[in-house]
Design a protein around this motif. Structure first.
Motif, PDB file in Angstrom:
ATOM      1  N   ASN A  65      77.051  25.994  18.225  1.00  0.00           N
ATOM      2  CA  ASN A  65      76.488  25.750  19.560  1.00  0.00           C
ATOM      3  C   ASN A  65      74.974  25.646  19.518  1.00  0.00           C
ATOM      4  N   CYS A  66      74.338  26.487  18.707  1.00  0.00           N
ATOM      5  CA  CYS A  66      72.865  26.429  18.602  1.00  0.00           C
ATOM      6  C   CYS A  66      72.409  25.124  17.982  1.00  0.00           C
ATOM      7  N   PHE A  67      73.118  24.649  16.956  1.00  0.00           N
ATOM      8  CA  PHE A  67      72.701  23.420  16.292  1.00  0.00           C
ATOM      9  C   PHE A  67      72.998  22.180  17.128  1.00  0.00           C
ATOM     10  N   MET A  68      73.955  22.268  18.029  1.00  0.00           N
ATOM     11  CA  MET A  68      74.197  21.155  18.939  1.00  0.00           C
ATOM     12  C   MET A  68      73.015  20.995  19.887  1.00  0.00           C
ATOM     13  N   ILE A  69      72.406  22.101  20.257  1.00  0.00           N
ATOM     14  CA  ILE A  69      71.243  22.060  21.144  1.00  0.00           C
ATOM     15  C   ILE A  69      70.037  21.513  20.393  1.00  0.00           C
ATOM     16  N   LEU A  70      69.892  21.907  19.119  1.00  0.00           N
ATOM     17  CA  LEU A  70      68.755  21.460  18.311  1.00  0.00           C
ATOM     18  C   LEU A  70      69.041  20.071  17.757  1.00  0.00           C
ATOM     19  N   SER A  71      68.779  19.056  18.541  1.00  0.00           N
ATOM     20  CA  SER A  71      69.128  17.708  18.112  1.00  0.00           C
ATOM     21  C   SER A  71      67.939  16.953  17.532  1.00  0.00           C
ATOM     22  N   SER A  72      66.766  17.099  18.110  1.00  0.00           N
ATOM     23  CA  SER A  72      65.632  16.305  17.650  1.00  0.00           C
ATOM     24  C   SER A  72      64.976  16.936  16.418  1.00  0.00           C
ATOM     25  N   GLU A  74      61.828  17.682  15.997  1.00  0.00           N
ATOM     26  CA  GLU A  74      60.865  18.716  16.360  1.00  0.00           C
ATOM     27  C   GLU A  74      61.550  20.067  16.527  1.00  0.00           C
ATOM     28  N   GLU A  75      62.735  20.045  17.106  1.00  0.00           N
ATOM     29  CA  GLU A  75      63.453  21.282  17.329  1.00  0.00           C
ATOM     30  C   GLU A  75      64.132  21.784  16.055  1.00  0.00           C
ATOM     31  N   ALA A  76      64.290  20.937  15.065  1.00  0.00           N
ATOM     32  CA  ALA A  76      64.944  21.330  13.817  1.00  0.00           C
ATOM     33  C   ALA A  76      64.107  22.350  13.040  1.00  0.00           C
ATOM     34  N   GLU A  77      62.829  22.450  13.355  1.00  0.00           N
ATOM     35  CA  GLU A  77      61.973  23.437  12.697  1.00  0.00           C
ATOM     36  C   GLU A  77      62.328  24.857  13.131  1.00  0.00           C
ATOM     37  N   LYS A  78      63.051  24.975  14.223  1.00  0.00           N
ATOM     38  CA  LYS A  78      63.428  26.292  14.733  1.00  0.00           C
ATOM     39  C   LYS A  78      64.777  26.751  14.191  1.00  0.00           C
ATOM     40  N   VAL A  79      65.227  26.144  13.102  1.00  0.00           N
ATOM     41  CA  VAL A  79      66.560  26.439  12.566  1.00  0.00           C
ATOM     42  C   VAL A  79      66.660  27.887  12.111  1.00  0.00           C
ATOM     43  N   THR A  80      65.693  28.375  11.362  1.00  0.00           N
ATOM     44  CA  THR A  80      65.774  29.748  10.855  1.00  0.00           C
ATOM     45  C   THR A  80      65.762  30.751  11.997  1.00  0.00           C
ATOM     46  N   GLU A  81      64.963  30.458  13.017  1.00  0.00           N
ATOM     47  CA  GLU A  81      64.929  31.349  14.178  1.00  0.00           C
ATOM     48  C   GLU A  81      66.281  31.366  14.881  1.00  0.00           C
ATOM     49  N   ALA A  82      66.907  30.210  14.992  1.00  0.00           N
ATOM     50  CA  ALA A  82      68.217  30.131  15.637  1.00  0.00           C
ATOM     51  C   ALA A  82      69.265  30.895  14.832  1.00  0.00           C
ATOM     52  N   ILE A  83      69.211  30.791  13.515  1.00  0.00           N
ATOM     53  CA  ILE A  83      70.166  31.512  12.667  1.00  0.00           C
ATOM     54  C   ILE A  83      69.977  33.014  12.820  1.00  0.00           C
ATOM     55  N   GLN A  84      68.731  33.469  12.828  1.00  0.00           N
ATOM     56  CA  GLN A  84      68.465  34.903  12.974  1.00  0.00           C
ATOM     57  C   GLN A  84      68.941  35.418  14.329  1.00  0.00           C
ATOM     58  N   VAL A  85      68.710  34.659  15.377  1.00  0.00           N
ATOM     59  CA  VAL A  85      69.125  35.087  16.714  1.00  0.00           C
ATOM     60  C   VAL A  85      70.641  35.172  16.791  1.00  0.00           C
ATOM     61  N   CYS A  86      71.332  34.160  16.267  1.00  0.00           N
ATOM     62  CA  CYS A  86      72.807  34.169  16.300  1.00  0.00           C
ATOM     63  C   CYS A  86      73.368  35.331  15.493  1.00  0.00           C
ATOM     64  N   ALA A  87      72.767  35.597  14.335  1.00  0.00           N
ATOM     65  CA  ALA A  87      73.245  36.706  13.504  1.00  0.00           C
ATOM     66  C   ALA A  87      73.020  38.041  14.195  1.00  0.00           C
ATOM     67  N   ALA A  88      71.877  38.174  14.856  1.00  0.00           N
ATOM     68  CA  ALA A  88      71.586  39.432  15.550  1.00  0.00           C
ATOM     69  C   ALA A  88      72.529  39.640  16.731  1.00  0.00           C
ATOM     70  N   GLU A  89      72.834  38.565  17.454  1.00  0.00           N
ATOM     71  CA  GLU A  89      73.750  38.689  18.586  1.00  0.00           C
ATOM     72  C   GLU A  89      75.164  39.026  18.126  1.00  0.00           C
ATOM     73  N   THR A  90      75.564  38.448  17.005  1.00  0.00           N
ATOM     74  CA  THR A  90      76.933  38.659  16.525  1.00  0.00           C
ATOM     75  C   THR A  90      77.117  40.038  15.914  1.00  0.00           C
ATOM     76  N   ALA A  91      76.214  40.421  15.018  1.00  0.00           N
ATOM     77  CA  ALA A  91      76.396  41.668  14.274  1.00  0.00           C
ATOM     78  C   ALA A  91      75.787  42.860  14.965  1.00  0.00           C
ATOM     79  N   GLY A  92      74.757  42.636  15.738  1.00  0.00           N
ATOM     80  CA  GLY A  92      74.043  43.765  16.310  1.00  0.00           C
ATOM     81  C   GLY A  92      73.101  44.342  15.255  1.00  0.00           C
ATOM     82  N   LYS A  93      72.436  45.401  15.603  1.00  0.00           N
ATOM     83  CA  LYS A  93      71.503  46.025  14.674  1.00  0.00           C
ATOM     84  C   LYS A  93      72.240  47.006  13.781  1.00  0.00           C
ATOM     85  N   ASN A  94      71.771  47.133  12.556  1.00  0.00           N
ATOM     86  CA  ASN A  94      72.355  48.064  11.597  1.00  0.00           C
ATOM     87  C   ASN A  94      71.614  49.381  11.718  1.00  0.00           C
ATOM     88  N   LYS A  95      71.809  50.035  12.805  1.00  0.00           N
ATOM     89  CA  LYS A  95      71.072  51.255  13.069  1.00  0.00           C
ATOM     90  C   LYS A  95      72.068  52.370  13.301  1.00  0.00           C
TER      91      LYS A  95
END
Length: 163
Positions: A65-72, A74-95
């Motif tokens: 879903n995140c990569f469908m939004i990142l189409s252009s 210019e927005e492809a530079e935000k790929v690592t940020e999108a991956i980190q956000v998705c991973a954090a939302e899915t797994a939560g914090k390891n605390k």
């Protein structure tokens, strides 16, 4: 490492404090901007890899879903940020909880009872049990950290940060 911190070091000859001791005068220069920037710097969180592996399908769906939004481009530079956000939302914090759930419940009970009229003895007993539980929980947490460090063969900070 910090060669420029201590400058203009001189030995004062007029003071005799013993045969092997001398009075020393010098200038200390501290770079407070550097220290402040290191303290304020935002640290990257460590994702809970095990939780990500168990929720692999959910992570793949969120990433899709995140990569469908990142189409252009210019927005492809935000790929690592999108991956980190998705991973954090899915797994939560390891605390881990240092005060355990039972201790937190007792603390919540104390907060709720603060507005009510309590006798001094009840309040003292409740506070004593909370202090005792927190001390026990922190002791268990610290021994667990030391055991992890020993089994992994790393220092205590490295062992907790790598998980």
């Amino acid at each position: 490492m910090h060669v420029h911190i201590v400058q203009n070091v001189d030995v004062i000859q007029q003071v005799n404090a013993g045969s092997d001791q001398r009075l020393v005068r010098g200038t200390i220069r501290l770079n407070t901007r550097l220290e402040r920037s290191q303290m304020v710097r935002q640290r990257m969180f460590k994702d809970n890899i095990e939780a990500l592996m168990t929720k692999e399908v959910q992570l793949q769906l969120k990433l899709h879903n995140c990569f469908m939004i990142l189409s252009s481009q210019e927005e492809a530079e935000k790929v690592t940020e999108a991956i980190q956000v998705c991973a954090a939302e899915t797994a939560g914090k390891n605390k881990e909880d240092k005060p355990k759930l039972k201790t937190k419940e007792i603390m919540k009970k104390r907060r709720e009872m603060a507005g009510k009229n309590l006798t001094a003895g009840e309040k003292i007993d409740l506070c004593k049990t909370i202090r005792k539980r927190i001390r026990e929980d922190l002791g268990e947490h610290n021994t667990l950290r030391v055991k992890r460090a020993i089994t992994s063969g790393k220092g205590s900070k490295k062992a907790t940060n790598s998980e």
